[in-house]
Motif scaffolding. Structure first.
Motif, PDB file in Angstrom:
ATOM      1  N   GLU A   1       0.866  -1.190   0.000  1.00 39.87           N
ATOM      2  CA  GLU A   1       0.000   0.000   0.000  1.00 39.87           C
ATOM      3  C   GLU A   1       0.886   1.218   0.000  1.00 39.87           C
ATOM      4  OE1 GLU A   1      -2.721   0.436   3.333  1.00 39.87           O
ATOM      5  OE2 GLU A   1      -3.347   2.436   2.632  1.00 39.87           O
ATOM      6  N   ILE A   2       0.456   2.202  -0.789  1.00 45.89           N
ATOM      7  CA  ILE A   2       1.223   3.434  -0.902  1.00 45.89           C
ATOM      8  C   ILE A   2       0.294   4.576  -0.498  1.00 45.89           C
ATOM      9  CG2 ILE A   2       2.400   4.991  -2.534  1.00 45.89           C
ATOM     10  CD1 ILE A   2       2.979   2.410  -4.183  1.00 45.89           C
ATOM     11  N   ASP A   3       0.835   5.511   0.246  1.00 47.93           N
ATOM     12  CA  ASP A   3      -0.013   6.641   0.656  1.00 47.93           C
ATOM     13  C   ASP A   3      -0.083   7.666  -0.462  1.00 47.93           C
ATOM     14  OD1 ASP A   3       2.294   8.164   0.672  1.00 47.93           O
ATOM     15  OD2 ASP A   3       2.530   8.102   2.869  1.00 47.93           O
ATOM     16  N   PRO A   4      -0.918   8.663  -0.334  1.00 45.31           N
ATOM     17  CA  PRO A   4      -1.071   9.625  -1.441  1.00 45.31           C
ATOM     18  C   PRO A   4       0.234  10.350  -1.752  1.00 45.31           C
ATOM     19  CG  PRO A   4      -2.900   9.829   0.083  1.00 45.31           C
ATOM     20  CD  PRO A   4      -1.922   8.903   0.747  1.00 45.31           C
ATOM     21  N   ASP A   5       1.186  10.346  -0.824  1.00 41.14           N
ATOM     22  CA  ASP A   5       2.474  10.977  -1.114  1.00 41.14           C
ATOM     23  C   ASP A   5       3.409  10.056  -1.892  1.00 41.14           C
ATOM     24  OD1 ASP A   5       1.610  13.169   0.268  1.00 41.14           O
ATOM     25  OD2 ASP A   5       2.420  12.407   2.199  1.00 41.14           O
ATOM     26  N   GLY A   6       2.967   8.837  -2.105  1.00 42.73           N
ATOM     27  CA  GLY A   6       3.780   7.919  -2.919  1.00 42.73           C
ATOM     28  C   GLY A   6       4.780   7.133  -2.095  1.00 42.73           C
ATOM     29  N   GLN A   7       4.536   7.008  -0.800  1.00 42.04           N
ATOM     30  CA  GLN A   7       5.456   6.225   0.019  1.00 42.04           C
ATOM     31  C   GLN A   7       4.808   4.925   0.478  1.00 42.04           C
ATOM     32  OE1 GLN A   7       6.378   9.108   3.006  1.00 42.04           O
ATOM     33  NE2 GLN A   7       8.124   9.919   1.821  1.00 42.04           N
TER      34      GLN A   7
ATOM     35  N   VAL B   1       7.639   2.730 -16.119  1.00 40.29           N
ATOM     36  CA  VAL B   1       6.644   2.397 -15.084  1.00 40.29           C
ATOM     37  C   VAL B   1       5.948   3.672 -14.569  1.00 40.29           C
ATOM     38  CG1 VAL B   1       6.295   1.315 -12.821  1.00 40.29           C
ATOM     39  CG2 VAL B   1       7.906   0.310 -14.464  1.00 40.29           C
ATOM     40  N   VAL B   2       6.788   4.714 -14.373  1.00 40.04           N
ATOM     41  CA  VAL B   2       6.224   5.987 -13.882  1.00 40.04           C
ATOM     42  C   VAL B   2       5.197   6.523 -14.879  1.00 40.04           C
ATOM     43  CG1 VAL B   2       6.769   8.409 -13.337  1.00 40.04           C
ATOM     44  CG2 VAL B   2       8.198   6.542 -12.421  1.00 40.04           C
ATOM     45  N   ALA B   3       5.545   6.423 -16.171  1.00 41.05           N
ATOM     46  CA  ALA B   3       4.631   6.933 -17.204  1.00 41.05           C
ATOM     47  C   ALA B   3       3.298   6.190 -17.169  1.00 41.05           C
ATOM     48  CB  ALA B   3       5.297   6.787 -18.581  1.00 41.05           C
ATOM     49  N   GLU B   4       3.376   4.843 -16.999  1.00 43.73           N
ATOM     50  CA  GLU B   4       2.153   4.040 -16.935  1.00 43.73           C
ATOM     51  C   GLU B   4       1.339   4.410 -15.686  1.00 43.73           C
ATOM     52  OE1 GLU B   4       0.251   2.090 -18.449  1.00 43.73           O
ATOM     53  OE2 GLU B   4      -0.795   0.912 -16.917  1.00 43.73           O
ATOM     54  N   TRP B   5       2.046   4.615 -14.566  1.00 43.10           N
ATOM     55  CA  TRP B   5       1.387   4.976 -13.294  1.00 43.10           C
ATOM     56  C   TRP B   5       0.561   6.260 -13.477  1.00 43.10           C
ATOM     57  CZ3 TRP B   5       1.373   2.460  -8.570  1.00 43.10           C
ATOM     58  CH2 TRP B   5       0.838   3.148  -7.485  1.00 43.10           C
ATOM     59  N   GLU B   6       1.266   7.262 -14.058  1.00 40.14           N
ATOM     60  CA  GLU B   6       0.595   8.554 -14.223  1.00 40.14           C
ATOM     61  C   GLU B   6      -0.581   8.440 -15.179  1.00 40.14           C
ATOM     62  OE1 GLU B   6       3.906  11.032 -15.217  1.00 40.14           O
ATOM     63  OE2 GLU B   6       4.489  11.294 -13.115  1.00 40.14           O
ATOM     64  N   ALA B   7      -0.381   7.692 -16.221  1.00 39.03           N
ATOM     65  CA  ALA B   7      -1.469   7.525 -17.193  1.00 39.03           C
ATOM     66  C   ALA B   7      -2.674   6.846 -16.539  1.00 39.03           C
ATOM     67  CB  ALA B   7      -0.974   6.697 -18.383  1.00 39.03           C
ATOM     68  N   ALA B   8      -2.375   5.808 -15.704  1.00 39.13           N
ATOM     69  CA  ALA B   8      -3.442   5.060 -15.050  1.00 39.13           C
ATOM     70  C   ALA B   8      -4.223   5.980 -14.077  1.00 39.13           C
ATOM     71  CB  ALA B   8      -2.864   3.858 -14.319  1.00 39.13           C
ATOM     72  N   VAL B   9      -3.433   6.800 -13.324  1.00 38.42           N
ATOM     73  CA  VAL B   9      -4.082   7.707 -12.350  1.00 38.42           C
ATOM     74  C   VAL B   9      -4.962   8.726 -13.073  1.00 38.42           C
ATOM     75  CG1 VAL B   9      -3.661   9.518 -10.602  1.00 38.42           C
ATOM     76  CG2 VAL B   9      -2.319   7.385 -10.590  1.00 38.42           C
TER      77      VAL B   9
ATOM     78  N   GLU C   1      -6.972   0.909 -13.792  1.00 36.92           N
ATOM     79  CA  GLU C   1      -6.006   0.071 -13.093  1.00 36.92           C
ATOM     80  C   GLU C   1      -4.618   0.240 -13.734  1.00 36.92           C
ATOM     81  OE1 GLU C   1      -5.531  -4.676 -12.011  1.00 36.92           O
ATOM     82  OE2 GLU C   1      -6.159  -4.046 -13.999  1.00 36.92           O
ATOM     83  N   PHE C   2      -3.637   0.280 -12.873  1.00 35.86           N
ATOM     84  CA  PHE C   2      -2.252   0.283 -13.337  1.00 35.86           C
ATOM     85  C   PHE C   2      -1.834  -1.181 -13.535  1.00 35.86           C
ATOM     86  CE2 PHE C   2       1.963  -0.622 -11.516  1.00 35.86           C
ATOM     87  CZ  PHE C   2       2.818   0.137 -12.325  1.00 35.86           C
ATOM     88  N   ALA C   3      -1.332  -1.483 -14.739  1.00 33.17           N
ATOM     89  CA  ALA C   3      -0.932  -2.878 -14.995  1.00 33.17           C
ATOM     90  C   ALA C   3       0.247  -2.887 -15.966  1.00 33.17           C
ATOM     91  CB  ALA C   3      -2.098  -3.671 -15.578  1.00 33.17           C
ATOM     92  N   ILE C   4       1.354  -3.428 -15.518  1.00 34.46           N
ATOM     93  CA  ILE C   4       2.543  -3.430 -16.368  1.00 34.46           C
ATOM     94  C   ILE C   4       3.533  -4.486 -15.866  1.00 34.46           C
ATOM     95  CG2 ILE C   4       3.711  -1.628 -14.999  1.00 34.46           C
ATOM     96  CD1 ILE C   4       4.812  -0.518 -17.677  1.00 34.46           C
ATOM     97  N   GLU C   5       4.303  -5.036 -16.797  1.00 35.20           N
ATOM     98  CA  GLU C   5       5.366  -5.952 -16.361  1.00 35.20           C
ATOM     99  C   GLU C   5       6.661  -5.171 -16.304  1.00 35.20           C
ATOM    100  OE1 GLU C   5       5.627  -9.631 -18.507  1.00 35.20           O
ATOM    101  OE2 GLU C   5       3.595 -10.233 -17.930  1.00 35.20           O
ATOM    102  N   TYR C   6       7.373  -5.275 -15.218  1.00 34.63           N
ATOM    103  CA  TYR C   6       8.642  -4.562 -15.076  1.00 34.63           C
ATOM    104  C   TYR C   6       9.527  -5.307 -14.095  1.00 34.63           C
ATOM    105  CZ  TYR C   6       6.299  -2.725 -10.893  1.00 34.63           C
ATOM    106  OH  TYR C   6       5.635  -2.611  -9.709  1.00 34.63           O
ATOM    107  N   ARG C   7      10.745  -4.757 -13.920  1.00 32.80           N
ATOM    108  CA  ARG C   7      11.711  -5.450 -13.069  1.00 32.80           C
ATOM    109  C   ARG C   7      11.949  -4.719 -11.763  1.00 32.80           C
ATOM    110  NH1 ARG C   7      16.221  -5.596 -17.587  1.00 32.80           N
ATOM    111  NH2 ARG C   7      15.037  -3.719 -18.055  1.00 32.80           N
TER     112      ARG C   7
ATOM    113  N   ASP D   1       8.644   4.037  -6.194  1.00 32.07           N
ATOM    114  CA  ASP D   1       9.436   3.535  -7.337  1.00 32.07           C
ATOM    115  C   ASP D   1      10.876   3.221  -6.947  1.00 32.07           C
ATOM    116  OD1 ASP D   1      10.295   6.090  -6.857  1.00 32.07           O
ATOM    117  OD2 ASP D   1      10.125   6.776  -8.956  1.00 32.07           O
ATOM    118  N   HIS D   2      11.153   3.207  -5.633  1.00 31.75           N
ATOM    119  CA  HIS D   2      12.527   3.055  -5.180  1.00 31.75           C
ATOM    120  C   HIS D   2      13.150   1.740  -5.629  1.00 31.75           C
ATOM    121  CE1 HIS D   2      16.035   3.503  -2.584  1.00 31.75           C
ATOM    122  NE2 HIS D   2      15.877   2.198  -2.247  1.00 31.75           N
ATOM    123  N   PHE D   3      12.366   0.659  -5.595  1.00 39.16           N
ATOM    124  CA  PHE D   3      12.958  -0.668  -5.871  1.00 39.16           C
ATOM    125  C   PHE D   3      12.876  -1.081  -7.348  1.00 39.16           C
ATOM    126  CE2 PHE D   3      11.729  -0.565  -1.414  1.00 39.16           C
ATOM    127  CZ  PHE D   3      12.938  -0.876  -0.808  1.00 39.16           C
ATOM    128  N   ILE D   4      12.300  -0.200  -8.156  1.00 35.64           N
ATOM    129  CA  ILE D   4      12.162  -0.541  -9.589  1.00 35.64           C
ATOM    130  C   ILE D   4      13.530  -0.434 -10.272  1.00 35.64           C
ATOM    131  CG2 ILE D   4      11.090   0.176 -11.777  1.00 35.64           C
ATOM    132  CD1 ILE D   4       8.699   1.114 -10.125  1.00 35.64           C
TER     133      ILE D   4
END
Lengths: 126, 611
Positions: B25-31, B67-75, B80-86, B56-59
């Motif tokens: 779970e991430i709070d609205p501040d992104g932590q 991933v950030v671009a997909e996140w923003e687009a989803a928001v 739903e945010f959905a993507i495969e990444y490492r 996004d620290h562990f990405i």
């Protein structure tokens, strides 16, 4: 024609009668005394009885061939020095010489002409 | 933990603990405000290290921007945010995940939190990549790679199979593989299928298949079972390699080998090779036969070969062999072989060094028949001349005697007849002499007696001797003879050569022509030239001029008499004198024969003879 003086005794041996006769006539006309034989044994006998000034032998007579007669003549003191002129019709005289271990004083290759015969005989009698 | 986030709800907690996926779970501040144990295991960090970190620290840094671009687009889209990444774990390993997240918002639409899940897809992605690589290999393979089910129905058909058999993948899908099997091989397919059903593999089975045009194709077939997840055989993978060009080359090779062996046997020519490094001998079948050995046995040892060589030839044979092994070079040798049944064979052997190696290769030819024929011919020639000579002695001798003894009794006509007999018997004497000489040359008993010769005198005499014949033929006979030319040679033989050449020139020059005889001295030789304005010699005849009994076509056509022996004898005499002979000719214009007799010859095996 008058007979020339006798200048030497020649023994001719050849199984061909025509050749013996030819040599006899040519040499007699030149003044030689000629004794003839038709085979090697007879030639040897005649040469032993009375060594001639020269022997003319057919190299390849049946029976005792010229080269064998030559070997025996050379082996006997009385005839060892008699010059021998060998009449040959063979291809390779050298082979005959090697085979019999004796070398005649001269060769006359058949066919020969009468003049060559005379000059060779004269040369060998010396 | 913060007071009002979702993760505190008991239901969510229970779910997050038991679900087989990572949950955060991430709070609205992104932590991060919550991560479950599965998430921690996946990313390789403890919960304490994650909480409070940016989402996004562990990405993996390489994937972060995506991933950030997909996140923003989803928001923005409220989806739903959905993507495969490492994720990049602290231990350096990367983990592929299927990441999903949704926003949890208050009634006004303000986000309260983001709930996300992560599933490890590293293995799935790896197997997908491997499958893609395999597919690429299958697609690019030149070999036909086919899979069928256990009933023989085609499941996959690669481009290689399209090229080899001409059928497209679309045509073959669902069809039986039987279409590739030629009618005379129909039993093969069930047998192969049976083996595969038993789990066996068949490798490089060479057989024939037919393509779309019904052309037979040689193939090497490898089949192996395809197993399902439970390990049961579910289908057959087949690889068919087109080996028709290889097979054709093999067939060609077999044909050529057979032809070579047959040709060797017919021609009685064997071939052999000596390897430089190992000294090993390789023999062709005919090489065995030529030496009286069994072609199926091993190459005989040097000693066994030597045993077969005729005792008289053994020393020479061994010497040559030693020389060759010491220093390989081009060579020719002839030796006799005595077979176990005491049959004697003559072998003519040629050899040369191999290109690019110091080994040797060569041939052996059975020349027994040729040598026998030559010997027979020479013996015949010898016999003939021998048998001719004795009667000829009488003919010549008695003709001479008759002319001498009985000349006065002969009529004029009788004397003329006698002259005819004399002239013809001398002609025959010349011929018999030539035959005899030739026989001696062949038998090797030909020798020349070197003496100092006045060649000028000899040449002048030869020209004089030919004058009657030239006059009779209506020819001009010119002599340009330098005086005092001296050389070493055999007087009779040199005279014979000169007479022969002049008489040839006269014979081959039509009436009205000219024959010129020249003699001059160079530094080292007496040069004798006979030039005529005769019929000339065709180029094709020039090379064979000195062959025994060879006569030019033109001479035959014009019925010019002769035996063809003359020039053979000339050549033999010239050779025995180490002299040189050259012929220049222009058909229809004339011929020049030139002989260069060395001024000072060396008698064979002896010093220079001084006259």
């Amino acid at each position: 024609m008058a007979k020339a003086p006798r200048i030497g005794r020649v023994l001719i041996a050849d199984d061909e009668r025509d050749i013996v006769e030819l040599v006899r006539i040519v040499l007699e006309r030149a003044g030689y005394e000629v004794v003839t034989a038709r085979e090697g044994d007879r030639a040897l006998e005649l040469a032993r009885e009375h060594p001639p000034a020269i022997c003319i032998l057919d190299g390849a007579m049946p029976g005792l061939a010229g080269f064998e007669v030559l070997a025996r003549l050379r082996a006997e003191g009385a005839t060892a020095e008699v010059p021998v002129l060998m009449l040959t019709a063979t291809v390779d005289e050298e082979r005959e010489i090697r085979r019999h271990g004796v070398e005649p004083d001269g060769f006359m290759r058949k066919p020969f002409d009468n003049a060559s015969l005379l000059s060779e005989v004269a040369r060998l009698i010396g | 933990m913060n007071g009002n986030h979702t993760a505190q709800e008991p239901l969510f907690r229970a779910l997050a603990t038991s679900a087989p996926v990572g949950i955060y779970e991430i709070d609205p501040d992104g932590q991060f405000v919550f991560v479950n144990e599965q998430w921690c295991a996946l990313v390789g960090v403890a919960a304490e290290e994650a909480l409070g970190r940016a989402w996004d620290h562990f990405i993996d840094p390489d994937d972060r921007a995506r991933v950030v671009a997909e996140w923003e687009a989803a928001v923005d889209a409220g989806r739903e945010f959905a993507i495969e990444y490492r994720y990049r774990r602290p231990d350096g390993r990367e983990v592929w995940i299927d990441g999903r997240a949704v926003a949890v918002s208050d009634p006004d639409g303000e986000p309260l939190a983001f709930l996300g899940s992560v599933v490890d897809v590293t293995e799935r992605r790896a197997s997908e990549r491997a499958a893609r690589a395999l597919a690429a290999i299958v697609d690019s393979s030149a070999e036909a790679i086919i899979s069928i089910d256990l009933d023989g129905i085609v499941r996959t058909w690669n481009p290689g199979a399209e090229r080899v058999f001409g059928y497209l993948a679309a045509e073959m899908a669902g069809c039986s593989i039987e279409v590739l099997v030629p009618p005379d091989r129909t039993s093969e397919l069930p047998e192969l299928l049976d083996k595969v059903r038993r789990g066996e593999r068949v490798e490089n089975f060479e057989t024939v298949r037919i393509d779309k045009e019904f052309r037979p194709i040689d193939v090497a077939l490898t089949v192996s079972p395809i197993r399902d997840a439970e390990g049961a055989v579910a289908g057959v993978a087949g690889i068919l390699r087109d080996i028709s060009s290889q097979k054709a080359a093999e067939r060609q090779l077999v044909t050529e080998r057979r032809q070579l062996a047959d040709a060797q046997q017919i021609a009685r020519v064997g071939s052999w090779e000596i390897d430089a490094a190992s000294g090993r001998w390789t023999w062709s079948a005919q090489q065995f036969r030529n030496h009286g050995f069994d072609p199926d046995a091993a190459v005989p040892s040097r000693e066994r070969v030597l045993d077969r060589v005729h005792p008289d030839d053994r020393e020479e044979f061994e010497r040559r062999l030693d020389e060759l092994e010491a220093e390989p070079e081009e060579f020719s040798v002839e030796y006799r072989i005595v077979l176990p049944d005491s049959q004697v064979r003559t072998l003519e052997v040629h050899g040369r060094t191999l290109e690019g190696s110091s080994g040797l290769m060569g041939t052996s030819r059975d020349v027994t028949a040729e040598r026998d024929a030559e010997r027979l011919k020479d013996e015949f020639l010898g016999l003939i001349s021998h048998e001719l000579r004795t009667p000829l002695t009488s003919i010549i001798g008695y003709t001479e005697l008759l002319a001498e003894v009985d000349a006065t009794n002969l009529s004029r006509e009788g004397r003329r007849f006698l002259e005819v007999i004399d002239r013809n018997s001398r002609r025959e004497l010349g011929l018999v002499g030539d035959l005899l000489l030739l026989t001696r040359i062949t038998a090797g008993g030909f020798e020349v007696e070197f003496r100092r010769l006045d060649v000028s005198e000899l040449a002048a005499a030869s020209v004089d001797g030919a004058r009657p014949a030239a006059a009779k033929a209506g020819l001009e006979l010119e002599a340009e003879i330098a005086p005092g030319v001296i050389a070493d040679g055999d007087q009779h033989r040199i005279a014979q050569v000169l007479e022969n050449l002049i008489s040839n020139a006269i014979k081959f020059t039509p009436a009205g022509g000219r024959v010129t005889v020249r003699l001059f001295a160079t530094d080292a030789a007496a040069v004798f030239e006979v030039t005529d304005t005769g019929i000339g010699i065709e180029a094709q005849d020039l090379g064979r001029l000195f062959d025994r009994t060879y006569r030019a076509e033109e001479a035959e056509r014009r019925h010019i008499p002769g035996t063809g022996l003359g020039l053979t004898i000339v050549k033999a005499i010239v050779d025995a004198h180490e002299a040189r002979i050259a012929v220049e000719s222009q058909p229809g214009e004339g011929t020049t024969v030139r002989i260069e007799l060395p001024t000072r010859a060396r008698a064979p095996g002896g010093p220079t003879v001084d006259g």
